[in-house]
Scaffold this motif. Sequence first.
Motif, mmCIF file in Angstrom:
data_model
loop_
_atom_site.group_PDB
_atom_site.id
_atom_site.type_symbol
_atom_site.label_atom_id
_atom_site.label_comp_id
_atom_site.label_asym_id
_atom_site.label_seq_id
_atom_site.Cartn_x
_atom_site.Cartn_y
_atom_site.Cartn_z
ATOM 1 N N TYR A 43 2.038 0.806 -5.469
ATOM 2 C CA TYR A 43 3.329 0.644 -4.802
ATOM 3 C C TYR A 43 3.590 1.685 -3.724
ATOM 4 O O TYR A 43 4.738 1.911 -3.346
ATOM 5 N N THR A 48 -1.739 0.413 -0.057
ATOM 6 C CA THR A 48 -1.961 -1.025 -0.214
ATOM 7 C C THR A 48 -1.172 -1.872 0.771
ATOM 8 O O THR A 48 -1.398 -3.067 0.858
ATOM 9 N N TRP A 50 1.919 -2.560 0.463
ATOM 10 C CA TRP A 50 2.984 -3.227 -0.260
ATOM 11 C C TRP A 50 4.331 -2.688 0.186
ATOM 12 O O TRP A 50 4.519 -1.488 0.316
ATOM 13 N N ALA A 55 7.470 -8.354 -0.635
ATOM 14 C CA ALA A 55 7.544 -8.922 -1.978
ATOM 15 C C ALA A 55 8.688 -9.922 -2.080
ATOM 16 O O ALA A 55 8.544 -10.996 -2.675
#
Length: 62
Positions: A43, A48, A50, A55
């Motif tokens: 997270y 990553t 992200w 999301a």
Amino acid sequence: MYKEEFDDLEKFEREDTKHKLPLGWLILYIGLIVFGIFYTYMYTPAFTGWTQNKAIEETLNK
């Protein structure tokens, strides 16, 4: 009087586990470290990519 009864707690300590961490606590401790590393890696946008906005968009597009 009550305080005097518990002043010498060292004599109640078991000798065989005096400086050892119980196995369950050790497993929990190592597990939390592993989970913390995994969570930080998964997270963190720098690793990553992200993000919370991505999301939410993915959830709404389903």
